[in-house]
Design a protein around this motif. Structure first.
Motif, mmCIF file in Angstrom:
data_model
loop_
_atom_site.group_PDB
_atom_site.id
_atom_site.type_symbol
_atom_site.label_atom_id
_atom_site.label_comp_id
_atom_site.label_asym_id
_atom_site.label_seq_id
_atom_site.Cartn_x
_atom_site.Cartn_y
_atom_site.Cartn_z
ATOM 1 N N HIS A 1 -0.408 13.824 -13.835
ATOM 2 C CA HIS A 1 0.488 13.348 -14.832
ATOM 3 C C HIS A 1 -0.033 13.629 -15.938
ATOM 4 C CE1 HIS A 1 2.427 11.336 -11.581
ATOM 5 N NE2 HIS A 1 1.387 10.885 -10.908
ATOM 6 N N PRO A 2 -0.153 14.776 -16.735
ATOM 7 C CA PRO A 2 -1.045 15.122 -17.933
ATOM 8 C C PRO A 2 -0.042 14.597 -19.030
ATOM 9 C CG PRO A 2 0.344 16.948 -16.936
ATOM 10 C CD PRO A 2 0.342 15.861 -15.951
ATOM 11 N N ASP A 3 1.099 14.305 -19.114
ATOM 12 C CA ASP A 3 1.916 14.104 -20.167
ATOM 13 C C ASP A 3 2.117 12.192 -20.312
ATOM 14 O OD1 ASP A 3 2.137 16.600 -21.040
ATOM 15 O OD2 ASP A 3 3.887 16.840 -19.949
ATOM 16 N N VAL A 4 1.595 11.797 -19.430
ATOM 17 C CA VAL A 4 1.759 10.145 -19.159
ATOM 18 C C VAL A 4 0.679 9.311 -20.072
ATOM 19 C CG1 VAL A 4 1.683 8.281 -17.734
ATOM 20 C CG2 VAL A 4 2.993 10.431 -17.034
ATOM 21 N N ASP A 5 1.228 8.428 -20.770
ATOM 22 C CA ASP A 5 0.281 7.553 -21.384
ATOM 23 C C ASP A 5 -0.276 6.343 -20.562
ATOM 24 O OD1 ASP A 5 -1.156 5.842 -23.270
ATOM 25 O OD2 ASP A 5 0.364 5.450 -24.315
ATOM 26 N N PRO A 6 -1.285 6.305 -20.032
ATOM 27 C CA PRO A 6 -1.897 5.328 -18.979
ATOM 28 C C PRO A 6 -1.475 3.829 -19.700
ATOM 29 C CG PRO A 6 -3.618 6.926 -19.383
ATOM 30 C CD PRO A 6 -2.454 7.114 -20.164
ATOM 31 N N LEU A 7 -1.606 3.769 -20.796
ATOM 32 C CA LEU A 7 -1.580 2.524 -21.315
ATOM 33 C C LEU A 7 0.201 1.935 -21.161
ATOM 34 C CD1 LEU A 7 -3.765 2.564 -24.564
ATOM 35 C CD2 LEU A 7 -4.002 1.066 -22.521
ATOM 36 N N ALA A 8 0.909 2.992 -21.122
ATOM 37 C CA ALA A 8 2.402 2.588 -21.133
ATOM 38 C C ALA A 8 2.993 2.479 -19.726
ATOM 39 C CB ALA A 8 3.297 3.752 -21.794
ATOM 40 N N LEU A 9 1.984 2.902 -18.721
ATOM 41 C CA LEU A 9 2.230 2.516 -17.412
ATOM 42 C C LEU A 9 2.001 0.916 -16.815
ATOM 43 C CD1 LEU A 9 3.255 4.459 -14.987
ATOM 44 C CD2 LEU A 9 0.898 4.937 -14.486
ATOM 45 N N ASN A 10 3.088 0.621 -16.073
ATOM 46 C CA ASN A 10 2.993 -0.980 -15.527
ATOM 47 C C ASN A 10 2.065 -0.503 -14.297
ATOM 48 O OD1 ASN A 10 4.610 -0.521 -13.010
ATOM 49 N ND2 ASN A 10 6.287 -0.481 -14.762
ATOM 50 N N PHE A 11 1.482 -1.693 -13.607
ATOM 51 C CA PHE A 11 0.817 -1.648 -12.652
ATOM 52 C C PHE A 11 1.321 -1.251 -11.389
ATOM 53 C CE2 PHE A 11 -3.083 -4.333 -14.570
ATOM 54 C CZ PHE A 11 -3.593 -3.287 -15.007
ATOM 55 N N VAL A 12 2.468 -1.617 -11.184
ATOM 56 C CA VAL A 12 3.363 -1.224 -10.023
ATOM 57 C C VAL A 12 3.431 0.178 -9.948
ATOM 58 C CG1 VAL A 12 5.522 -1.640 -8.764
ATOM 59 C CG2 VAL A 12 4.635 -3.556 -9.915
ATOM 60 N N ASP A 13 3.799 0.645 -10.912
ATOM 61 C CA ASP A 13 3.794 2.252 -10.916
ATOM 62 C C ASP A 13 2.711 3.041 -10.700
ATOM 63 O OD1 ASP A 13 6.643 2.206 -11.032
ATOM 64 O OD2 ASP A 13 6.624 2.577 -13.159
ATOM 65 N N LEU A 14 1.570 2.255 -11.419
ATOM 66 C CA LEU A 14 0.249 2.977 -11.250
ATOM 67 C C LEU A 14 -0.027 2.841 -9.708
ATOM 68 C CD1 LEU A 14 -2.430 4.077 -12.448
ATOM 69 C CD2 LEU A 14 -3.077 1.776 -12.985
ATOM 70 N N ARG A 15 -0.185 1.857 -9.297
ATOM 71 C CA ARG A 15 -0.373 1.619 -7.653
ATOM 72 C C ARG A 15 0.164 2.394 -6.769
ATOM 73 N NH1 ARG A 15 2.157 -0.585 -3.554
ATOM 74 N NH2 ARG A 15 0.916 -1.416 -1.922
ATOM 75 N N ASN A 16 1.565 2.851 -7.155
ATOM 76 C CA ASN A 16 2.384 3.801 -6.079
ATOM 77 C C ASN A 16 2.003 5.179 -6.574
ATOM 78 O OD1 ASN A 16 3.818 1.529 -5.226
ATOM 79 N ND2 ASN A 16 5.535 1.852 -6.586
ATOM 80 N N TRP A 17 1.619 5.495 -7.532
ATOM 81 C CA TRP A 17 1.117 6.977 -7.958
ATOM 82 C C TRP A 17 -0.333 7.168 -7.423
ATOM 83 C CZ3 TRP A 17 2.195 8.433 -13.918
ATOM 84 C CH2 TRP A 17 3.483 8.277 -14.073
ATOM 85 N N VAL A 18 -1.034 5.980 -7.119
ATOM 86 C CA VAL A 18 -2.482 6.120 -6.663
ATOM 87 C C VAL A 18 -2.276 6.497 -5.067
ATOM 88 C CG1 VAL A 18 -4.585 5.071 -5.990
ATOM 89 C CG2 VAL A 18 -3.626 4.938 -8.464
ATOM 90 N N VAL A 19 -1.247 5.523 -4.596
ATOM 91 C CA VAL A 19 -1.115 5.725 -3.094
ATOM 92 C C VAL A 19 -0.645 7.104 -2.605
ATOM 93 C CG1 VAL A 19 0.317 4.645 -1.172
ATOM 94 C CG2 VAL A 19 -1.021 3.265 -2.916
ATOM 95 N N ALA A 20 0.400 7.776 -3.701
ATOM 96 C CA ALA A 20 1.011 8.913 -3.284
ATOM 97 C C ALA A 20 -0.003 10.138 -3.552
ATOM 98 C CB ALA A 20 2.195 9.226 -4.426
ATOM 99 N N LEU A 21 -1.151 9.984 -4.175
ATOM 100 C CA LEU A 21 -1.952 11.144 -4.374
ATOM 101 C C LEU A 21 -2.527 11.769 -3.228
ATOM 102 C CD1 LEU A 21 -4.463 9.550 -7.060
ATOM 103 C CD2 LEU A 21 -2.843 11.430 -7.471
ATOM 104 N N PRO A 22 -2.597 13.028 -2.979
ATOM 105 C CA PRO A 22 -3.073 14.024 -1.982
ATOM 106 C C PRO A 22 -4.509 13.501 -1.714
ATOM 107 C CG PRO A 22 -2.293 15.327 -3.791
ATOM 108 C CD PRO A 22 -2.191 13.811 -4.268
ATOM 109 N N GLY A 23 -4.849 13.369 -0.537
ATOM 110 C CA GLY A 23 -6.242 12.948 -0.200
ATOM 111 C C GLY A 23 -6.302 11.295 -0.223
ATOM 112 N N PHE A 24 -5.405 10.409 -0.671
ATOM 113 C CA PHE A 24 -5.795 9.259 -0.835
ATOM 114 C C PHE A 24 -5.664 8.617 0.567
ATOM 115 C CE2 PHE A 24 -4.554 4.793 -1.403
ATOM 116 C CZ PHE A 24 -5.704 4.008 -2.132
ATOM 117 N N ASP A 25 -6.765 7.649 0.954
ATOM 118 C CA ASP A 25 -6.440 7.444 2.307
ATOM 119 C C ASP A 25 -7.078 5.918 2.531
ATOM 120 O OD1 ASP A 25 -6.193 7.346 5.113
ATOM 121 O OD2 ASP A 25 -8.172 8.129 5.621
#
Length: 64
Positions: free
Chosen positions: A17-41
């Motif tokens: 997500h190179p164009d995303v400002d991490p400060l503008a992201l809520n924790f629910v979305d951040l959690r979902n994005w982490v869980v969706a990462l390839p290799g996340f187990d």
């Protein structure tokens, strides 16, 4: 990757997500994005606010 792999997660998020400002992201979305990462187990419910804050801070640092 597991929740404790903060730096690795931050690097993956920066690349995915190179164009995303991490400060503008809520924790629910951040959690979902982490869980969706390839290799996340790890259990999605093993994450708390402190881990998400650490991931967000590492992501901001990666962007700099």
């Amino acid at each position: 990757m597991r929740w404790t792999d903060i730096t690795d997660i931050a690097i993956e998020l920066t690349e995915a997500h190179p164009d995303v400002d991490p400060l503008a992201l809520n924790f629910v979305d951040l959690r979902n994005w982490v869980v969706a990462l390839p290799g996340f187990d790890d259990a999605p419910d093993r994450c708390g606010e402190k881990i998400l804050e650490a991931i967000q801070a590492a992501w901001i640092e990666e962007m700099d």
